[in-house]
Design a protein around this motif. Sequence first.
Motif: not given
Length: 270
Positions: A26, A29, A41, A107, A109, A111, A138, A264, A266
């Motif tokens: 990441c 980010l 997360d 944030v 996030h 992944h 993100a 990706e 944001l």
Amino acid sequence: MTAQYTHGHHDSVLRSHSWRTAQNSCAYLLSSLTPNMHILDVGCGPGTITADLAKLVPAGHVTGIERSVEDVLQKARDHAAAQGVINITYAIDDVLALSFPDNSFDVVHAHQVLQHVSDPILALKEMLRVAKPGGIVAARDTDFEAMTWFPESKGIALWRKTHQQVARSNGGEPDAGRRMLSWALAAGLPKAQITASASTWCYSTPEEIAWWTSTWADRVLSSEFATSALERGFATQQDLDAMSQGWKTWSSQPDAWFGLLHGEILCHKV
């Protein structure tokens, strides 16, 4: 409908996921982080990225969530403890119906998560809901069709085709990387509030090739992917053996090279 996780949590899968760090997974980010942020997360897995994020927000806090795998969360807790990271907690939760109040995190996030959920647009809406005004959502996902390798390998080509079939039968979208911007727009964000980018993983040294190959040569035989492929008729045991051997044969070539493209986003909440 809740999608089924294609990979499962076999040791071969966790070996791969435990390689991931904030820097290699990441980086897009990291320049947006400040020390006092609170981060969610999503789909944290064994927690290596999560712990790295916590180190980057020493005056803040990180919450890692998984949908239903307490044993994996325990691995994440053990990793954080071994790293001496204390500003971190883990919990069971579902990105399609997050239990957190609106405007909870600076944030949010994720992944390699959106490719596995049944409704990635709803997932992004939920992530946006729990992000604070002025906060960031993100997300980064690979794109299986965009993976490329040399020399050519029939076994690896069969693996990719079968993986895409299994993933879609599980309710996911394996070619998620190219769709990230589209999904963010469909979640209701104006394009001016979205920064879309791409990055890569590349394996080329003998050590990298050996490690990458070992995770997939084992995974095609022993993980949930293998079980699903057999049960749903996408592959025979002979096919799975050919995929595993294809990885091993390919990796023995001196010019073996593998590249992965990631999409990706944001998303900036106002």
